[in-house]
Motif scaffolding. Sequence first.
Motif, PDB file in Angstrom:
ATOM      1  N   ALA A 160      33.864  36.542  44.710  1.00 14.67           N
ATOM      2  CA  ALA A 160      34.221  37.821  45.324  1.00 14.67           C
ATOM      3  C   ALA A 160      35.411  37.662  46.264  1.00 14.67           C
ATOM      4  O   ALA A 160      36.320  38.505  46.279  1.00 14.67           O
ATOM      5  CB  ALA A 160      33.023  38.391  46.077  1.00 14.67           C
TER       6      ALA A 160
ATOM      7  N   ARG B 261      38.573  37.036  44.132  1.00 15.69           N
ATOM      8  CA  ARG B 261      38.966  38.247  43.406  1.00 15.69           C
ATOM      9  C   ARG B 261      39.590  39.277  44.352  1.00 15.69           C
ATOM     10  O   ARG B 261      40.567  39.937  44.010  1.00 15.69           O
ATOM     11  CB  ARG B 261      37.777  38.853  42.675  1.00 15.69           C
ATOM     12  CG  ARG B 261      38.169  40.047  41.803  1.00 15.69           C
ATOM     13  CD  ARG B 261      37.006  40.562  40.975  1.00 15.69           C
ATOM     14  NE  ARG B 261      36.536  39.588  40.005  1.00 15.69           N
ATOM     15  CZ  ARG B 261      35.622  39.840  39.073  1.00 15.69           C
ATOM     16  NH1 ARG B 261      35.101  41.062  38.981  1.00 15.69           N
ATOM     17  NH2 ARG B 261      35.229  38.904  38.232  1.00 15.69           N
ATOM     18  N   ASP B 262      39.016  39.404  45.550  1.00 15.85           N
ATOM     19  CA  ASP B 262      39.586  40.343  46.524  1.00 15.85           C
ATOM     20  C   ASP B 262      41.017  39.959  46.882  1.00 15.85           C
ATOM     21  O   ASP B 262      41.904  40.823  46.958  1.00 15.85           O
ATOM     22  CB  ASP B 262      38.728  40.379  47.783  1.00 15.85           C
ATOM     23  CG  ASP B 262      37.422  41.133  47.591  1.00 15.85           C
ATOM     24  OD1 ASP B 262      37.298  41.842  46.571  1.00 15.85           O
ATOM     25  OD2 ASP B 262      36.524  40.988  48.442  1.00 15.85           O
TER      26      ASP B 262
ATOM     27  N   THR C 199      43.268  40.684  43.894  1.00 13.71           N
ATOM     28  CA  THR C 199      43.451  42.124  43.728  1.00 13.71           C
ATOM     29  C   THR C 199      44.530  42.644  44.669  1.00 13.71           C
ATOM     30  O   THR C 199      45.350  43.498  44.298  1.00 13.71           O
ATOM     31  CB  THR C 199      42.132  42.865  43.982  1.00 13.71           C
ATOM     32  OG1 THR C 199      41.157  42.417  43.029  1.00 13.71           O
ATOM     33  CG2 THR C 199      42.313  44.367  43.828  1.00 13.71           C
ATOM     34  N   ASP C 200      44.560  42.099  45.876  1.00 11.71           N
ATOM     35  CA  ASP C 200      45.522  42.558  46.876  1.00 11.71           C
ATOM     36  C   ASP C 200      46.909  41.950  46.697  1.00 11.71           C
ATOM     37  O   ASP C 200      47.907  42.577  47.051  1.00 11.71           O
ATOM     38  CB  ASP C 200      45.017  42.227  48.282  1.00 11.71           C
ATOM     39  CG  ASP C 200      43.788  43.035  48.663  1.00 11.71           C
ATOM     40  OD1 ASP C 200      43.565  44.098  48.052  1.00 11.71           O
ATOM     41  OD2 ASP C 200      43.035  42.588  49.556  1.00 11.71           O
TER      42      ASP C 200
END
Length: 366
Positions: free
Chosen positions: A19, A22-23, A26-27
């Motif tokens: 998580a 991935r965060d 994503t950013d």
Amino acid sequence: MEDPQPDLLYSEEEEALRAAVRDLLTDHCDAAGVISRIESDTPHDLALWKSLADGMGLAGLLVPEDRGGQGATHREAAVVLEELGRAVAPVPYLSSAVVATEALLACADGSADGEDVLASLASARRIGVLAVGLHTAPGASFATARAVDGVLHGELTGIADAAAADVLLVPADDGGLYAVEADAVTVTGQTSLDLTRPVATVVLDGARGRRLGDAEPAVRRALRAGAGLLASEQLGLAEWALTETVRYLKDRRQFNRPVGGFQALKHRLAQLWLEVVNLRAAARNAAAALSAGRDADVAVAVAQAYAGQVAVHAAEEALQLHAGIGMTWEHPVHLYLKRAKADSLAYGTAGAHREALAELVDLRAP
């Protein structure tokens, strides 16, 4: 008493790590940014690498805590690579934090130079690259430089991420593995299908190196880990391709109904889902075997005998089922297809791994 079978499920800690990675991706690793970067002269995203390797401490996952690392296992590194594959992130994680690091772990004991280089990679102060062609399978022969009193000469080709390296780990004909500063060699880019992991030719013309240990066991260990964890990157790539294709086919409408409702497409997606599920099992088994140090050669060979074809198939299906939009440069599916094709040749082809597996389990062809 027999050893228990490895648990292939993800732990809570591994899911939390996923998580977080991935965060961040994503950013900071959107598809448009990756496409614009590979069109430039600097395909590697070193700012993203700094955030991953230094900010999150991921560069030293495989390095024991008493040697400057995080003391994690190949299972955690595999989770990171799944997410990097899902984002086709242009960072040298596999090259530096896995392959080069494993080579150093194999030969750095008792060597002050080796421990210094290992610590610099674990802390993300420097990027390291093993100067062995990306196509080389574990256990296969590899090209070496010529060494005379610690001075190296020669040309090595197909070196992944060499353009981003601060230090190169160079195997030599005297059996040693040498650390060579990147500014002491000439790095010339080669034409690469996958521009997010470019390869290059490294020319050593009198470059001085520091001997770290024996090359043969170090390279063998490094390539085995690279091949085993590459399967996790291929898994992340295939999962992205499947997920995005399903999402697109649910939204795309034809004859006033979702395209994904057509029976023929359902069958294709169901077959691809089965392949991805099987790939997950093979990749997780390889990571678990590398972590435990048991049956790793067999597990890696099984994973790589299967992973390449699944990742390529997933990317090809994504390209076809996205129809005309998938053929555009602006859509990211071409990044995944190129990475999948290149990965299918990295650290040995599927055929090479099948041959190795046949030898390992004594089932040679007649």
